[in-house]
Design an enzyme around this catalytic site. Structure first.
Site, PDB file in Angstrom:
ATOM      1  N   SER A 146      18.455  -4.219  15.528  1.00  0.00           N
ATOM      2  CA  SER A 146      17.333  -4.641  16.373  1.00  0.00           C
ATOM      3  C   SER A 146      16.287  -5.337  15.518  1.00  0.00           C
ATOM      4  O   SER A 146      16.127  -5.012  14.332  1.00  0.00           O
ATOM      5  CB  SER A 146      16.704  -3.402  17.026  1.00  0.00           C
ATOM      6  OG  SER A 146      15.451  -3.746  17.590  1.00  0.00           O
ATOM      7  N   TYR A 159      14.153   5.272  17.013  1.00  0.00           N
ATOM      8  CA  TYR A 159      15.168   4.256  17.331  1.00  0.00           C
ATOM      9  C   TYR A 159      15.301   3.257  16.175  1.00  0.00           C
ATOM     10  O   TYR A 159      16.404   2.977  15.690  1.00  0.00           O
ATOM     11  CB  TYR A 159      14.761   3.549  18.621  1.00  0.00           C
ATOM     12  CG  TYR A 159      15.535   2.311  18.969  1.00  0.00           C
ATOM     13  CD1 TYR A 159      16.826   2.397  19.496  1.00  0.00           C
ATOM     14  CD2 TYR A 159      14.980   1.035  18.804  1.00  0.00           C
ATOM     15  CE1 TYR A 159      17.542   1.252  19.826  1.00  0.00           C
ATOM     16  CE2 TYR A 159      15.682  -0.110  19.133  1.00  0.00           C
ATOM     17  CZ  TYR A 159      16.961   0.003  19.644  1.00  0.00           C
ATOM     18  OH  TYR A 159      17.671  -1.129  19.973  1.00  0.00           O
TER      19      TYR A 159
HETATM   20  P1  NAP Z   1      22.183  -1.790  28.254  1.00  0.00           P
HETATM   21  O1  NAP Z   1      22.119  -2.998  29.107  1.00  0.00           O
HETATM   22  O2  NAP Z   1      21.422  -0.569  28.649  1.00  0.00           O
HETATM   23  O3  NAP Z   1      23.741  -1.422  28.048  1.00  0.00           O
HETATM   24  C1  NAP Z   1      24.064  -0.308  27.245  1.00  0.00           C
HETATM   25  C2  NAP Z   1      25.574  -0.210  27.106  1.00  0.00           C
HETATM   26  O4  NAP Z   1      25.870   0.852  26.192  1.00  0.00           O
HETATM   27  C3  NAP Z   1      26.293   0.125  28.396  1.00  0.00           C
HETATM   28  O5  NAP Z   1      27.578  -0.431  28.350  1.00  0.00           O
HETATM   29  C4  NAP Z   1      26.365   1.655  28.351  1.00  0.00           C
HETATM   30  O6  NAP Z   1      27.460   2.205  29.101  1.00  0.00           O
HETATM   31  C5  NAP Z   1      26.600   1.882  26.867  1.00  0.00           C
HETATM   32  N1  NAP Z   1      26.087   3.179  26.402  1.00  0.00           N
HETATM   33  C6  NAP Z   1      24.851   3.686  26.530  1.00  0.00           C
HETATM   34  N2  NAP Z   1      24.765   4.889  25.943  1.00  0.00           N
HETATM   35  C7  NAP Z   1      25.988   5.153  25.437  1.00  0.00           C
HETATM   36  C8  NAP Z   1      26.563   6.240  24.737  1.00  0.00           C
HETATM   37  N3  NAP Z   1      25.853   7.361  24.434  1.00  0.00           N
HETATM   38  N4  NAP Z   1      27.849   6.175  24.366  1.00  0.00           N
HETATM   39  C9  NAP Z   1      28.598   5.078  24.652  1.00  0.00           C
HETATM   40  N5  NAP Z   1      28.143   4.013  25.336  1.00  0.00           N
HETATM   41  C10 NAP Z   1      26.835   4.069  25.717  1.00  0.00           C
HETATM   42  O7  NAP Z   1      21.647  -2.115  26.752  1.00  0.00           O
HETATM   43  P2  NAP Z   1      21.742  -3.471  25.914  1.00  0.00           P
HETATM   44  O8  NAP Z   1      20.426  -4.137  25.965  1.00  0.00           O
HETATM   45  O9  NAP Z   1      22.951  -4.220  26.283  1.00  0.00           O
HETATM   46  O10 NAP Z   1      21.866  -2.860  24.435  1.00  0.00           O
HETATM   47  C11 NAP Z   1      23.056  -2.997  23.683  1.00  0.00           C
HETATM   48  C12 NAP Z   1      22.725  -2.800  22.207  1.00  0.00           C
HETATM   49  O11 NAP Z   1      21.759  -3.774  21.803  1.00  0.00           O
HETATM   50  C13 NAP Z   1      22.134  -1.434  21.858  1.00  0.00           C
HETATM   51  O12 NAP Z   1      22.649  -0.997  20.624  1.00  0.00           O
HETATM   52  C14 NAP Z   1      20.648  -1.730  21.713  1.00  0.00           C
HETATM   53  O13 NAP Z   1      20.023  -0.818  20.859  1.00  0.00           O
HETATM   54  C15 NAP Z   1      20.689  -3.134  21.137  1.00  0.00           C
HETATM   55  N6  NAP Z   1      19.477  -3.942  21.324  1.00  0.00           N
HETATM   56  C16 NAP Z   1      19.030  -4.268  22.567  1.00  0.00           C
HETATM   57  C17 NAP Z   1      17.880  -5.054  22.695  1.00  0.00           C
HETATM   58  C18 NAP Z   1      17.310  -5.434  24.044  1.00  0.00           C
HETATM   59  O14 NAP Z   1      16.141  -5.853  24.097  1.00  0.00           O
HETATM   60  N7  NAP Z   1      18.054  -5.346  25.127  1.00  0.00           N
HETATM   61  C19 NAP Z   1      17.205  -5.503  21.549  1.00  0.00           C
HETATM   62  C20 NAP Z   1      17.711  -5.172  20.294  1.00  0.00           C
HETATM   63  C21 NAP Z   1      18.850  -4.396  20.192  1.00  0.00           C
HETATM   64  P3  NAP Z   1      27.294   2.502  30.730  1.00  0.00           P
HETATM   65  O15 NAP Z   1      27.135   1.166  31.378  1.00  0.00           O
HETATM   66  O16 NAP Z   1      28.582   3.164  31.116  1.00  0.00           O
HETATM   67  O17 NAP Z   1      26.099   3.359  30.873  1.00  0.00           O
END
Ligand code: NAP
Length: 254
Positions: A146, A159
């Site tokens: 991140s 986090y």
């Molecule tokens: P998201 O839309 O909430 O999607 C999260 C995904 O991870 C979903 O497929 C969910 O499965 C799965 N998941 C959640 N908790 C889990 C667990 N305990 N074990 C296995 N799978 C799990 O989030 P996102 O924005 O795509 O985030 C993806 C990654 O990017 C994360 O590592 C996050 O920290 C990172 N990130 C995000 C942002 C942002 O602004 N969005 C910025 C920087 C980094 P289900 O659908 O089945 O719940």
């Protein structure tokens, strides 16, 4: 079906960034095995979209926090590889799955801390350890970190600390796996419009505008800004990129 397709394992591709990564990989002719945690219906939708590109796909349930389930997870994975992909190897591992927690440093409970470290570092560490056993030489690991490891936004101490740990792990993976031609890199997204954090970056219009105004390119990130970079790291064009942290934030908080 092309038997020579490479295979990527993407964690958390039922929604958000992982879904976009999975679809982008498929567009480039890479077969995708992906995981979801609880939203099986969303996983079915991701699989349908991947199949439009004529690549093979399958999905499995995984809770990245539950390391004691990994032995059984890899048994299911190996059965799936054999039955659906006619192989017992993967080429790429994209450690993407995860959620955040909002708590100041002073306000973080031990449960919140453990959850962040179990999801973003312990789970990634041991999942990668097992995945390496079935990864072809010349493969690659991409760990999703991140922007919050470079800049600070109040409420993300635990986090961001866990994401910082995965960035260090990446260097050690690169150092110890290079002899097999396996690369390991970090992709660090800035704020992106997904369900992350309850969808706050996407749904809170005031916050969305503030983030856009703090971003050199003048808008908030979209999942497609990230999926293409992850896909690039899985191509031959990226074969000399190793042990790097690539921030993909449009120039946020410069
Ligand atoms: P998201 O839309 O909430 O999607 C999260 C995904 O991870 C979903 O497929 C969910 O499965 C799965 N998941 C959640 N908790 C889990 C667990 N305990 N074990 C296995 N799978 C799990 O989030 P996102 O924005 O795509 O985030 C993806 C990654 O990017 C994360 O590592 C996050 O920290 C990172 N990130 C995000 C942002 C942002 O602004 N969005 C910025 C920087 C980094 P289900 O659908 O089945 O719940």
């Amino acid at each position: 079906m092309n038997k020579l397709n490479k295979i990527a394992l993407v964690t958390g591709a039922s929604r958000g960034l992982g879904k976009n990564m999975a679809i982008n990989l498929a567009k480039k002719g890479i077969d995708v095995l992906f995981t979801y945690q609880s939203k099986e219906e969303d996983a079915i939708e991701t699989a349908k979209e991947i199949e439009k590109y004529g690549t093979r796909t399958a999905f499995l349930q995984l809770d990245i926090q539950n390391t004691s389930s990994f032995k059984q997870f890899f048994e299911r994975l190996e059965t799936c590889l054999r039955d659906k992909f006619q192989t017992n190897h993967i080429d790429f591992l994209i450690n993407n799955a995860g959620t955040g927690t909002y708590a100041t440093f002073q306000g973080t409970t031990e449960d919140q801390f453990d959850s962040m470290f179990n999801i973003h570092i312990k789970g990634v560490y041991f999942l990668s350890q097992s995945a390496i056993e079935i990864m072809n030489n010349e493969g690659a690991i991409i760990n999703i970190s991140s922007g919050l490891t470079r800049f600070c936004t109040e409420g993300y101490a635990a986090y961001a600390a866990a994401k910082g740990a995965v960035e260090i792990l990446t260097k050690y993976q690169a150092a110890e796996l290079g002899f097999r031609g396996i690369r390991s890199n970090v992709v660090a997204p800035g704020p992106i419009e997904t369900d992350f954090g309850g969808g706050i970056v996407r749904d809170n219009k005031d916050l969305n505008q503030i983030i856009a105004s703090q971003t050199a390119l003048g808008r908030v990130g979209l999942p497609s800004d990230i999926g293409s970079v992850v896909t690039f790291l899985c191509t031959d064009e990226a074969k000399w990129i190793n042990a790097q942290r690539i921030e993909v934030s449009g120039g946020y908080y410069l």
